[in-house]
Design an enzyme around this catalytic site. Structure first.
Site, PDB file in Angstrom:
ATOM      1  N   GLU A 118     -24.977 -15.513 -39.514  1.00  0.00           N
ATOM      2  CA  GLU A 118     -24.435 -14.175 -39.260  1.00  0.00           C
ATOM      3  C   GLU A 118     -24.981 -13.165 -40.262  1.00  0.00           C
ATOM      4  O   GLU A 118     -25.307 -12.025 -39.906  1.00  0.00           O
ATOM      5  CB  GLU A 118     -22.904 -14.215 -39.321  1.00  0.00           C
ATOM      6  CG  GLU A 118     -22.278 -14.910 -38.133  1.00  0.00           C
ATOM      7  CD  GLU A 118     -20.786 -15.111 -38.272  1.00  0.00           C
ATOM      8  OE1 GLU A 118     -20.114 -15.330 -37.250  1.00  0.00           O
ATOM      9  OE2 GLU A 118     -20.277 -15.066 -39.412  1.00  0.00           O
ATOM     10  N   GLY A 153     -16.849 -15.895 -41.521  1.00  0.00           N
ATOM     11  CA  GLY A 153     -17.062 -17.311 -41.794  1.00  0.00           C
ATOM     12  C   GLY A 153     -15.927 -18.197 -41.346  1.00  0.00           C
ATOM     13  O   GLY A 153     -15.974 -19.410 -41.557  1.00  0.00           O
ATOM     14  N   ASP A 164     -13.280 -11.559 -39.785  1.00  0.00           N
ATOM     15  CA  ASP A 164     -11.956 -12.119 -40.037  1.00  0.00           C
ATOM     16  C   ASP A 164     -11.045 -11.092 -40.708  1.00  0.00           C
ATOM     17  O   ASP A 164      -9.828 -11.155 -40.565  1.00  0.00           O
ATOM     18  CB  ASP A 164     -12.078 -13.361 -40.922  1.00  0.00           C
ATOM     19  CG  ASP A 164     -12.926 -14.436 -40.258  1.00  0.00           C
ATOM     20  OD1 ASP A 164     -12.673 -14.730 -39.079  1.00  0.00           O
ATOM     21  OD2 ASP A 164     -13.845 -14.966 -40.908  1.00  0.00           O
ATOM     22  N   SER A 169     -21.020 -14.554 -33.777  1.00  0.00           N
ATOM     23  CA  SER A 169     -20.256 -15.739 -33.396  1.00  0.00           C
ATOM     24  C   SER A 169     -18.751 -15.505 -33.398  1.00  0.00           C
ATOM     25  O   SER A 169     -17.987 -16.454 -33.284  1.00  0.00           O
ATOM     26  CB  SER A 169     -20.570 -16.889 -34.361  1.00  0.00           C
ATOM     27  OG  SER A 169     -21.951 -17.086 -34.460  1.00  0.00           O
TER      28      SER A 169
END
Length: 364
Positions: A192, A184, A173, A113
């Site tokens: 995920e 997240g 991230d 994602s």
């Protein structure tokens, strides 16, 4: 009775003052706007107020959750990377990762994602038209990306028990030098992690900003998926573990309340000091168990996961898929704890500022 007439001079003075203020504000805005560039990767951490009860809004789109707009003023002398430059870096990294790792004869492929995933799907679409491949999304939005590309999605819980994904692609991230990841920012960390652990190999694709020596160097918090009823308890426990100011994540429109995941859970963003790596512990740079104010990546993940009410933690650490598969083969037929799979990527591709792609693999 006479009618009182207010003196005109004070009103004229006030009018002139207001015009002067507006004129200077307009000029200041005009000059400042030349130095303002949009930054999009720290959006979910901006506006939160967990003390006010509000109706929750479900997040069915994992991408925009990490793309709320903020602004920063950049010095004219610094190199300014535009949004187009960053997207170009992501596309280059995705193309290289797919070229190196995607097998057109694969049967099951995980699609994450992260904001780079649309470029991964784009590269896969160019490389293969194999109709037998089933793509496993990690959320509603990644499913839409798969469908729009003309590929075939399949729900994670529809996979036969014996099926492992040949490979999974996702973003991050932040990634440290041991390939531990924070994920997240888009609120899809639970699915995920399910997909990463089910894959024989997990390949991470990101841009240069995510490449750091230690986790929590640039990305400020650890995303944690929590049952709504447990939020106050988990917040208190996180402070006990050393998080300075954990916050419940809200939506862009603050009055809409806490952001909801696909599981109807909430997200807490917990800041900690930069996390130690396994090598740091060997070199004596800290205890890594929180007792001296330092935490090692995997130990902190386990400590948070043990808190009642926590569904999942946005730290991807421990084994990678290749290591996990090796342990499963050794454990075949033996009475040992179940080894579900690896969370860490076996390789990470960073799109760089100069248009090149930097690759890091496990064991390097």
């Amino acid at each position: 009775m006479g009618i009182a007439v207010l003196p005109r001079r004070p009103l004229n003075n006030l009018y002139q003052q207001v015009r002067s203020i507006c004129h200077h504000c307009s000029r200041a805005h005009s000059k400042t706007s030349q130095l303002v560039t949009t930054r999009r990767d720290f959006g979910p951490l901006l506006s939160r107020n967990p003390s006010i009860p509000k109706p929750a809004l479900r997040s069915t789109n994992c991408f925009p959750a990490r793309h709320f707009s903020t602004t920063s003023i950049l010095c004219k002398s610094s190199k300014v990377m535009t949004d187009a430059d960053i997207e170009s870096a992501k596309r280059a990294a995705a193309a290289k990762a797919v070229s190196d790792w995607f097998d057109p004869e694969a049967t099951h492929v995980g699609i994450g994602s992260g904001s780079t995933i649309k470029y991964v799907v784009e590269a896969i679409q160019k490389q293969s038209n194999n109709p037998r491949i089933r793509f496993v999304p990690t959320g509603w939005q990644s499913r839409q990306v798969i469908i729009q590309a003309g590929l075939t999605p399949i729900a994670f819980d529809s996979l036969p028990e014996s099926v492992m994904l040949d490979i999974a692609f996702d973003g991050a991230d932040e990634v440290d030098e041991e390939l531990n990841c924070i994920k997240g920012g888009g609120a899809c960390l639970f699915q995920e992690k399910l997909v990463a652990e089910r894959a024989r190999k997990f390949i991470c694709v990101a841009d240069y900003r995510k490449n750091q020596s230690r986790l929590l160097t640039n990305w400020p918090t650890i995303p944690i998926e929590v049952a709504p009823i447990a939020v106050p308890t988990v917040l208190r426990s996180l402070r006990t573990l050393g998080s300075t100011n954990p916050q419940l994540r809200t939506t862009t429109l603050e009055k809409s309340g806490p952001l909801k995941t696909d599981q109807d859970f909430f997200i807490i963003d917990a800041p900690f000091k930069p996390l130690l790596t396994a090598r740091d512990l060997v070199e004596g740079k800290g205890k890594g168990d929180g007792s001296d104010g330092t935490w090692e990546v995997d130990r902190l993940c386990q400590a948070i996961k043990r808190l009642t009410g926590v569904l999942e933690v946005g730290i991807f650490s421990g084994l990678n898929g290749i290591d996990a598969e090796g342990l499963r083969e050794k454990a075949a037929g033996k009475s040992v704890p179940v080894i579900t799979g690896g969370q860490k990527p076996v390789a990470v591709y960073f799109g760089m500022q100069d248009g090149s792609v930097q690759q890091r693999q496990a064991g390097e």
